[in-house]
Write a protein that holds these residues in place. Structure first.
Motif, PDB file in Angstrom:
ATOM      1  N   TYR A 126     -28.609   7.789  23.003  1.00 17.44           N
ATOM      2  CA  TYR A 126     -29.719   7.195  23.976  1.00 17.44           C
ATOM      3  C   TYR A 126     -30.620   6.534  23.773  1.00 17.44           C
ATOM      4  CZ  TYR A 126     -24.764   9.004  25.156  1.00 17.44           C
ATOM      5  OH  TYR A 126     -24.145   9.260  25.985  1.00 17.44           O
ATOM      6  N   SER A 127     -31.082   5.734  23.927  1.00 16.38           N
ATOM      7  CA  SER A 127     -32.842   5.082  23.865  1.00 16.38           C
ATOM      8  C   SER A 127     -32.925   4.446  25.428  1.00 16.38           C
ATOM      9  CB  SER A 127     -33.097   4.486  23.016  1.00 16.38           C
ATOM     10  OG  SER A 127     -34.231   4.230  23.671  1.00 16.38           O
ATOM     11  N   TYR A 128     -34.195   5.525  26.206  1.00 12.64           N
ATOM     12  CA  TYR A 128     -33.829   5.168  27.957  1.00 12.64           C
ATOM     13  C   TYR A 128     -35.110   5.623  28.337  1.00 12.64           C
ATOM     14  CZ  TYR A 128     -32.302   9.510  28.625  1.00 12.64           C
ATOM     15  OH  TYR A 128     -32.056  10.711  28.721  1.00 12.64           O
ATOM     16  N   GLU A 129     -35.457   4.397  29.500  1.00 15.03           N
ATOM     17  CA  GLU A 129     -36.265   4.669  31.126  1.00 15.03           C
ATOM     18  C   GLU A 129     -36.067   6.057  31.751  1.00 15.03           C
ATOM     19  OE1 GLU A 129     -38.409   1.674  31.605  1.00 15.03           O
ATOM     20  OE2 GLU A 129     -39.210   1.122  30.109  1.00 15.03           O
ATOM     21  N   PHE A 143     -40.519   8.215  28.171  1.00 14.61           N
ATOM     22  CA  PHE A 143     -39.480   7.510  27.436  1.00 14.61           C
ATOM     23  C   PHE A 143     -38.676   8.696  26.369  1.00 14.61           C
ATOM     24  CE2 PHE A 143     -38.132   4.993  23.826  1.00 14.61           C
ATOM     25  CZ  PHE A 143     -37.222   4.221  23.823  1.00 14.61           C
ATOM     26  N   ASN A 144     -37.554   7.998  26.702  1.00 16.60           N
ATOM     27  CA  ASN A 144     -36.537   9.036  26.129  1.00 16.60           C
ATOM     28  C   ASN A 144     -36.240   8.618  24.760  1.00 16.60           C
ATOM     29  OD1 ASN A 144     -37.512  10.512  28.418  1.00 16.60           O
ATOM     30  ND2 ASN A 144     -36.158  11.160  28.969  1.00 16.60           N
ATOM     31  N   ARG A 145     -35.558   9.258  24.210  1.00 18.04           N
ATOM     32  CA  ARG A 145     -34.493   9.293  23.057  1.00 18.04           C
ATOM     33  C   ARG A 145     -33.735  10.972  22.911  1.00 18.04           C
ATOM     34  NH1 ARG A 145     -38.767   7.263  19.325  1.00 18.04           N
ATOM     35  NH2 ARG A 145     -38.625   4.747  18.955  1.00 18.04           N
ATOM     36  N   ASP A 146     -32.601  10.621  22.889  1.00 23.95           N
ATOM     37  CA  ASP A 146     -31.128  11.571  22.819  1.00 23.95           C
ATOM     38  C   ASP A 146     -30.774  11.455  21.576  1.00 23.95           C
ATOM     39  OD1 ASP A 146     -32.752  12.821  25.236  1.00 23.95           O
ATOM     40  OD2 ASP A 146     -30.597  11.034  26.356  1.00 23.95           O
ATOM     41  N   PHE A 147     -30.764  12.191  20.777  1.00 26.11           N
ATOM     42  CA  PHE A 147     -29.968  12.536  19.491  1.00 26.11           C
ATOM     43  C   PHE A 147     -29.006  13.668  19.342  1.00 26.11           C
ATOM     44  CE2 PHE A 147     -34.088  11.249  19.095  1.00 26.11           C
ATOM     45  CZ  PHE A 147     -34.453   9.898  17.783  1.00 26.11           C
ATOM     46  N   ALA A 148     -27.526  14.013  18.591  1.00 29.57           N
ATOM     47  CA  ALA A 148     -27.240  14.593  18.662  1.00 29.57           C
ATOM     48  C   ALA A 148     -26.350  15.209  17.466  1.00 29.57           C
ATOM     49  CB  ALA A 148     -25.554  15.088  19.339  1.00 29.57           C
ATOM     50  N   SER A 149     -26.059  16.329  16.488  1.00 32.84           N
ATOM     51  CA  SER A 149     -25.151  16.320  15.391  1.00 32.84           C
ATOM     52  C   SER A 149     -24.133  17.356  15.320  1.00 32.84           C
ATOM     53  CB  SER A 149     -25.984  17.022  14.239  1.00 32.84           C
ATOM     54  OG  SER A 149     -26.999  18.483  15.041  1.00 32.84           O
TER      55      SER A 149
END
Length: 521
Positions: free
Chosen positions: A389-392, A413-419
Motif C-alpha cells: 500500500y501507498s497512501y497519505e 506519507f506512508n508505504r507498507d511492505f510485506a513478506s
C-alpha cells in the motif's frame, strides 16, 4: 565497571567558583561546572571561563553521569563510563546525546533515537562529504562505497550541556544534522556544527544571528553506530527507579485545570484525562504549556495503563492514536488504531489494529533499500519485502503519553511492505523518514495477552493469512475494472465477429490499509 584506574585524570579549580572540575579524557576540551554551571575550556593545564551554561531540560532520563556499562564490538566487550551530556532541540523535540569514555581512552556517544538508543563511534571519512543541502530526505546516497538512505536533515541547536565534553557547539545557534541509515542497520550521523571546524566555543548567550552563518564548518563531524538496548549494555548506576516514581511530574491542565501526571521519563506529549486536550511537553513544565483541544474522543479497545505479555515481553499501553489514510487521487478513506507500548529496558513499540488484523512493530535503526519501478520492493537485513500500500496518513485523535511531540492533524506519507517473514512500513515528512518492522498477530493472542478474553469477539479481524506478493485492489479500482469489462462486452456485441480487440490494461492497484506505526525523534 569503572574505567582503568591507571588512566590519567586532570583536575583543576573552576575559574568561576573554585570548585574542582575534572577531565577524565585527554580528548575533552570543555566542561560544565557541577556547582556554578560555568562553561570552562581547557588549554593545556589552564582552565578559562567562557560563560554560564543554560539549565538542563528535565527529561527524567534513566541515564546519568557516572553510569557505566559494556559495549560489544568485534567480539570484544569494551567498558565505558558516561562523563558528559549534550541536549539538542529541533522542531521534533528535545533529545540527549551522552558522551562515553571507553576504557582504552577512546570516546563514543550514546544517543536517543526514535524511542530507543544508538551507540556510535567517531568516524574519519576518507573523502570530503557534501554540504548538508545536498542530502535530500528520502533519497539514496553512498558513503565510501556503501549505500545509505537519507532519513533526517534538519536544523538543530544546543540548548544545554553537562559534564566534560570533546566538543561544544555555540549555545542556541542552529546547525544542520543529517542522518544516513543502511539496510544492515547501521546509522551515520553528520553534524555540520561550528565546533567541528574549530569555531568559537559555546557562550552563555547565542551570537548575533547576522554572524551565525560565518560559524558554519567546511566539513561535518561524522559518527557511525548501531541500535542498542539498555539491557544489552549491562548498565549500572542508572537513576533509581523508585526515586523517579516519587518525583513523577504533575501539573494542572492549561485548558481545564484538572491534574495531569506524566509517568514516563521520555514523554514529549500527554493528554488530559478530563478534557482530552493534547499538551506539548517538549519545552518542559516550567513555561507556558501549549495545548490543543480534541472533540469527539475515541475509546481505545485496550485501556491505557493495561499490561500485556506479547512475544515474551510485558508491555504497558501508554499511548493511543487513531489515524486516517487516503490513497492520492481517491476519495475513499480508511482508519486504524495504534497503541504505543512501553517496557523500561526494551523501549517502545507499536501494536497496530486495522481491518486486516493486528500487528506488533518497532522502529528500525537502519533504512531498507528501495528498488524496482516506483519503489516496488524494499530490502532490509537480507529480506526483501513487496509494496502492498501507498497512501497519505493523518493523526485524528490521541490519548496518553508519547515520546515525540504528537499533534492532532500530523500528516505523513506512508508505504507498507510485506513478506513471508513480516511487515515493513515507511513514514515520511519533509525532514525525516522513519521505518518500522514487525509481524502480524492473531486477534485471540492480543485479547489473551491483555486479559480481555471475554471481549474476544471485539478483537476479531481478518486474521493472519499466508503472504501474497500481489497487492490488494481498492474498491474504486475494482469498480473501474468491472465498468471497463461491461463496456468491452457491449462493444464486442455491437461490432460482431468483425471486431478485433487488442486487450485492456487496467489502471493497476491502488493501495490502502494498515500502517505499522512510526518512529519519531
Amino acid at each position: 565497571m569503572a574505567l582503568d584506574a591507571t588512566q590519567r585524570h586532570y583536575r583543576a579549580p573552576c575559574p568561576g567558583c573554585g570548585a574542582p572540575v575534572e577531565f577524565r579524557s585527554a580528548q575533552s576540551t570543555h566542561a560544565v561546572c557541577a556547582y556554578c554551571q560555568s562553561t570552562v575550556v581547557r588549554s593545556g593545564e589552564v582552565l578559562a571561563r567562557l560563560g554560564r551554561m543554560a539549565e538542563l531540560f528535565d527529561d527524567h532520563s534513566p541515564l546519568q553521569l557516572g553510569a557505566c556499562g559494556r559495549f560489544q564490538e568485534g567480539g570484544k566487550a569494551l567498558a565505558f563510563t558516561l562523563v558528559g551530556r549534550l541536549q539538542y532541540k529541533s522542531s521534533t523535540g528535545v533529545w540527549s546525546e551522552w558522551y562515553a569514555l571507553l576504557e582504552d581512552g577512546n570516546i563514543a556517544w550514546l544517543a536517543e533515537d526514535n524511542g530507543a538508543y544508538v551507540f556510535t563511534r567517531p568516524l574519519a571519512p576518507r573523502r570530503p562529504l557534501p554540504d548538508a543541502a545536498r542530502f535530500r530526505v528520502g533519497t539514496g546516497t553512498a558513503i565510501e562505497g556503501k549505500p545509505f538512505s537519507v532519513t533526517f536533515n534538519e536544523q538543530v541547536a544546543l540548548i544545554a550541556a553537562q559534564g566534560e565534553l570533546p566538543k561544544l557547539p555555540p549555545l542556541g545557534v542552529p546547525f544542520a544534522v543529517v542522518e544516513l541509515r543502511s539496510a544492515d542497520g547501521e546509522v551515520l550521523s553528520l553534524e555540520y556544527n561550528p565546533a567541528s571546524a574549530g569555531a568559537a566555543p559555546a557562550l552563555a548567550a547565542a551570537p548575533d544571528p547576522a554572524t551565525a552563518a560565518t560559524l558554519q564548518p567546511a566539513a561535518p563531524s561524522v559518527s557511525r553506530g548501531r541500535a542498542v538496548s539498555l539491557d544489552e549494555l549491562q548498565l549500572q548506576g542508572l537513576k533509581d527507579e523508585s526515586a523517579r516514581e516519587e518525583k513523577a511530574r504533575q501539573f494542572s491542565c492549561p485548558h481545564c485545570g484538572a491534574p495531569v501526571q506524566v509517568q514516563l521519563e521520555r514523554s514529549k506529549s500527554v493528554t488530559c484525562n478530563a478534557c482530552h486536550s493534547i499538551i506539548d511537553l517538549s519545552q518542559g513544565l516550567g513555561g507556558e504549556l501549549r495545548h490543543a483541544e480534541q472533540d469527539e474522543p475515541v475509546q481505545p479497545l485496550i485501556p491505557l495503563g493495561a499490561t500485556g505479555q506479547l512475544q515474551g515481553v510485558p508491555w504497558q499501553v501508554v499511548g493511543f492514536q487513531h489515524r486516517m489514510g487516503q490513497v492520492p487521487g481517491e476519495d475513499e478513506l480508511f482508519g486504524w488504531d495504534e497503541y504505543l507500548l512501553y517496557h523500561r529496558q526494551r523501549g517502545f513499540c507499536f501494536l497496530v489494529d486495522s481491518t486486516e488484523g493486528w500487528s506488533l512493530v518497532r522502529p528500525t535503526t537502519g533504512a531498507p533499500t528501495l528498488a524496482g519501478r516506483n519503489a516496488r520492493t524494499a530490502t532490509y537485513l537480507g529480506t526483501t519485502y513487496t509494496l502492498q500500500y501507498s497512501y497519505e496518513a493523518e493523526t485524528t485523535y490521541v490519548a496518553g503519553e508519547f515520546y515525540w511531540p504528537v499533534v492532532r492533524g500530523q500528516k505523513t506519507f506512508n508505504r507498507d511492505f510485506a513478506s513471508a517473514k513480516g511487515l515493513l512500513s515507511m513514514e515520511q515528512t519533509a525532514t525525516e523518514v522513519t521505518w518500522s518492522a514487525g509481524s502480524r498477530l492473531r486477534s485471540d493472542t492480543v485479547a489473551q495477552a491483555f486479559g480481555l478474553q471475554d471481549q474476544a469477539a471485539m478483537f476479531r479481524r481478518d486474521d493472519v493469512k499466508p503472504f501474497s506478493a500481489v497487492p490488494q485492489l481498492s474498491l474504486r479500482t475494482i469498480v473501474i475494472v468491472v465498468l471497463l469489462l461491461i463496456v468491452l462486452l457491449i462493444l464486442l456485441r455491437s461490432c460482431g465477429p468483425a471486431f478485433v480487440g487488442s486487450g485492456i490494461r487496467s489502471a493497476g492497484g491502488s493501495y490502502g490499509g494498515y500502517t505499522s506505526g512510526g518512529g519519531h525523534k
